[in-house]
Motif scaffolding. Structure first.
Motif, PDB file in Angstrom:
ATOM      1  N   SER A 155       0.655  -1.299  -0.009  1.00 18.42           N
ATOM      2  CA  SER A 155       0.061  -0.100  -0.083  1.00 18.42           C
ATOM      3  C   SER A 155       0.746   1.233   0.078  1.00 18.42           C
ATOM      4  N   VAL A 184      -6.518  -3.208  -4.587  1.00 13.18           N
ATOM      5  CA  VAL A 184      -6.821  -4.367  -3.748  1.00 13.18           C
ATOM      6  C   VAL A 184      -7.972  -5.336  -4.326  1.00 13.18           C
ATOM      7  N   GLN A 221      -0.981  -6.163   2.158  1.00 12.37           N
ATOM      8  CA  GLN A 221      -2.636  -6.125   1.094  1.00 12.37           C
ATOM      9  C   GLN A 221      -2.446  -7.382   0.177  1.00 12.37           C
ATOM     10  N   ARG A 245     -13.786  -6.892  -0.697  1.00 12.87           N
ATOM     11  CA  ARG A 245     -13.521  -5.758  -0.540  1.00 12.87           C
ATOM     12  C   ARG A 245     -14.138  -4.966  -1.958  1.00 12.87           C
TER      13      ARG A 245
END
Lengths: 474, 293
Positions: free
Chosen positions: A51, A89, A120, B100
């Protein structure tokens, strides 16, 4: 000084029951330790697949907290990073990594690129290995990859992740013609140990005196040094557990044996050198000669502190908050060599449960029957509460511990991560020379309050305003 | 129709007939005069296909991926019977994080005030499979849906998924999460199917809102890219969906289910397989895990 009840106001208003996490941990995450380890290799540039913010914040956290150390050229703040955002993501960040790798190869020069990945991408499962393999096939660059999601462990774990990746992906088979006696050093984590370089330099100096050359040491090794490290006769792990998995993999892959000896400070160094020499079959006469000359120098310097130490009674009840490597090393030195009385140790690096007993045994095996209180704890609040109960009169800890030291009204020296009140570049506390440096640092802190001692001494002799009288005298 | 938007979520194992059921409920409700919005929460983004002649619509997450400014008309598309169709979208299989994706898509819908602009009477979230991660619990957790339904057959894996959903609902029930409206029993053609689902419902203290038989009419309509209510409006199956939709819209009772813990679920399944192997309960001797045509 009277004890102040509770420690709620020391750092955080959170009480124990409400805190589910560690307050003020003395390490960063696996990616932080991995990054620092890569930054400590000459010509290696990390490419961080994580990230936005990870590599920058870890750089500042890990390195500034290590006595304001910095790393240049495509490292530190300039570390290439994929800086992932939400869309990566959701849809995966593989394309972004390819783009970043190409760009990094174009605008930077490196002997080795080290692709490290963060939390992530580990959660979403980016297939980093395939991407790196595709670049490797072109043979334009030397590339190594290792998945270092922060949640896999702390800085110490990250060090070993990089170590194992280097053993697995870079180190070459040994050259049979090599007859030089040599070793590799493991277990000192750059920028997690603020004195990493100074420590390694001292250990190297001593081993060199025994006729042993040090190959892969962690002190700005070149890629070539690491590649040829399998020619070593022995791997030395300078911690109870950090570096062990790297050394073990090294043994499995190249058959190099390893020994473990916790970072020696002061007279422990003599024992350390004897054990290493024995493992390498070095002539005992030479070993005696080296140790004698080193000890002589060490004692000469220590001797010059004698009057000050005895005359002003510098002996203190010492509290230590440090990782297991330093806790063991410092406590042994303070008790066995320096005549201090260690009363409290907080081992703050979350060592694996199976070595807790070893750590306790090492710390409790002191000369003079000294038995400091030991807690193995990374949570700042819990450490401070225990420290308050113990109430030593001198604290060897980190910068997080300034407030508790102030509250307890005791002097403090920063010796463990994070250190933000000192700049550390060449300093080391390991070996003989390091231990003298440590004494100088400790006594210098004690001397800051020496005017109070002088005041009280003069007062005993009838001076009404001792400080002013003393000022007139000098 | 009413002041408050009726928001429901429909969950169930993949392939069990969620989207088919949801689309038919949406059309049936629009026939009753409700303004319905159907939100597909599945990276396959095919929830609303039978409302749009079999065609895919651009998804909410496509807009995120493109990086362009989002306009409501880019993500809300009118389908058969005036049903407003929205697809959350998501990553390719094996890449990224679909969970997500659902969270982000729902955030975008909120930010764009889609519900305020289109003012639907009913919003139906058609959510992928199992409650495998936090993302798929979003419609339950964030009070998007007030009432949850699960589509299940008598297939053990479908019941397993329904049981997991019940666990998700129970978990969030203390924090104002959505509660269970009931079970939509799908592919119920034989007594044994009904008995198994009835028994599961009894064990978990839940109720069944409707039994929907497996029917070739559904397959035929879907091949034409249509819901049953559009493709075969006068069929028996269409009427079953109308009845189901009416039951749902009138169902004001939600409750916390009592999911079976994994050991008890296994025991419950064993009980039924033993019974089936003995050929009891009007079974034709097949294992209960088979899906009969």
């Amino acid at each position: 000084m009277s004890k102040t009840p509770g420690s709620r106001n020391i750092h955080s208003p959170l009480t124990e029951s409400r805190v589910a996490c560690t307050i003020s941990p003395r390490f960063t995450c696996a990616l932080g330790g991995a990054l620092a380890t890569v930054w400590g290799i000459v010509g290696a540039i990390p490419i961080v697949h994580s990230s936005a913010g990870c590599s920058r914040n870890l750089y500042m956290g890990q390195c500034f907290g290590s006595g304001w150390q910095t790393f240049g050229h495509a490292r530190g703040l300039m570390t290439p990073s994929t800086s992932l955002v939400e869309k990566h993501v959701i849809f995966g960040g593989e394309g972004r990594l390819v783009q970043q790798m190409k760009a990094s190869f174009e605008i930077t020069e490196a002997d080795l690129y080290f692709v490290l990945s963060g939390c992530q991408v580990a959660l979403i499962g980016d297939d980093i290995r395939t991407i790196v393999d595709q670049f490797k096939e072109r043979k334009d660059q030397t590339i190594i990859m290792v998945e270092t999601p922060g949640f896999k462990g702390n800085s110490y774990a990250g060090y070993d992740m990089v170590g194992r990746a280097l053993v697995e992906q870079l180190v070459e088979p040994p050259d049979e013609n090599d007859e030089q006696i040599s070793v590799n050093l493991f277990g000192i984590v750059p920028a997690q140990d603020p004195f990493w370089q100074g420590n390694i330099i001292e250990i190297k100096r001593l081993l060199n005196r025994l006729g042993v050359s040090v190959r892969w040491s962690g002190d700005y090794d070149t890629i070539d040094t690491i590649k040829k490290s399998s020619n070593a006769d022995l791997n030395i792990v300078l911690s109870e557990y950090v570096g062990v998995s790297t050394a073990e993999l090294f043994k499995q892959k190249f058959g190099v044996p390893w020994i473990k000896y916790n970072l020696p400070i002061g007279s422990e160094t003599s024992k350390f050198l004897r054990i290493v020499a024995e493992a390498l079959g070095i002539d005992r006469e030479l070993v005696d000669l080296v140790i004698d000359s080193e000890e002589e120098q060490f004692l000469k310097q220590l001797d010059r502190l004698g009057h000050l130490y005895a005359g002003f009674n510098l002996q203190r009840d010492i509290g230590v908050i440090a990782d297991s490597t330093y806790s063991i090393g410092l406590i042994k030195f303070l008790a066995n060599d320096f005549g201090m009385n260690p009363t409290f140790v907080a081992v703050s690096d979350e060592p694996p449960a199976e070595i807790h007993d070893t750590i306790r045994k090492e710390i409790l095996g002191l000369d003079y029957g000294l038995k400091p209180q030991i807690i193995i704890e990374s949570d700042g609040n819990k450490i401070w509460r225990a420290l308050e109960e113990s109430h030593p009169t001198f604290l060897l800890a980190g910068s997080f511990d300034k407030r508790i030291a102030d509250r307890l009204d005791i002097p403090r020296l920063s010796v463990s991560y994070p250190i933000t009140d000192r700049v550390i570049l060449s300093r080391g506390y390991a070996g003989y020379r390091g231990s003298i440096t440590l004494i100088e640092d400790i006594v210098t802190v004690l001397m800051k309050d020496m005017h109070l001692v002088i005041d009280s001494t003069l007062a005993r002799h009838g001076y009404k305003k001792p400080a002013e009288q003393f000022a007139k005298v000098i | 129709m009413s002041d408050e938007i009726k928001q429901i979520a429909i969950y169930g194992k993949g392939g069990i007939g969620k989207s088919t059921t949801t689309s038919n409920i949406s059309v049936a409700l629009s026939e009753l005069g409700y303004k319905v919005m159907q939100v597909g929460c599945d990276p396959k983004s095919d929830s609303t296909n039978t409302l749009r002649g079999g065609a895919f619509i651009p998804t909410v997450l496509d807009t995120l991926r493109s990086g362009k400014a989002i306009k409501p008309e880019d993500i809300v598309h009118e389908g058969y019977g005036g049903v407003l169709c929205v697809e959350a979208g998501g990553p390719e299989p094996g890449v990224g994080c679909a969970g997500r994706g659902i969270i982000s898509a729902v955030d975008i819908l909120k930010q764009q005030k889609i519900y305020d602009i289109y003012k639907p009477d009913v919003i139906i979230y058609d959510v992928l499979g199992d409650v495998v991660c936090g993302g798929f619990a979003m419609p339950i957790r964030e009070q998007l849906a007030k009432q949850v339904y699960t589509v299940t057959s008598s297939d053990f894996m479908a019941i397993y998924a329904a049981n997991n959903l019940f666990k998700g609902i129970r978990k969030y029930s203390n924090n104002g999460g959505a509660l269970l409206g009931g079970i939509i029993a799908n592919s119920v053609n034989k007594d044994i199917h009904k008995n198994i689902i009835d028994d599961f419902s009894k064990e978990t203290k839940t109720k069944i809102v409707e039994y929907v038989p497996r029917s070739l009419t559904v397959a035929k309509c879907e091949l034409k890219g249509k819901s049953v209510l559009e493709g075969a409006p006068k069929s028996k199956q269409a009427n079953i969906y109308r009845k189901l939709a009416k039951n749902i819209i009138e169902n004001g009772h939600s409750h916390i289910p009592a999911p079976l813990e994994s050991g008890s679920l296994q025991q419950w399944a064993d009980k039924w397989s033993n019974r089936l192997l003995k050929g009891n309960n009007g079974s034709n001797g097949n294992n209960g895990n088979n899906r009969n045509n």
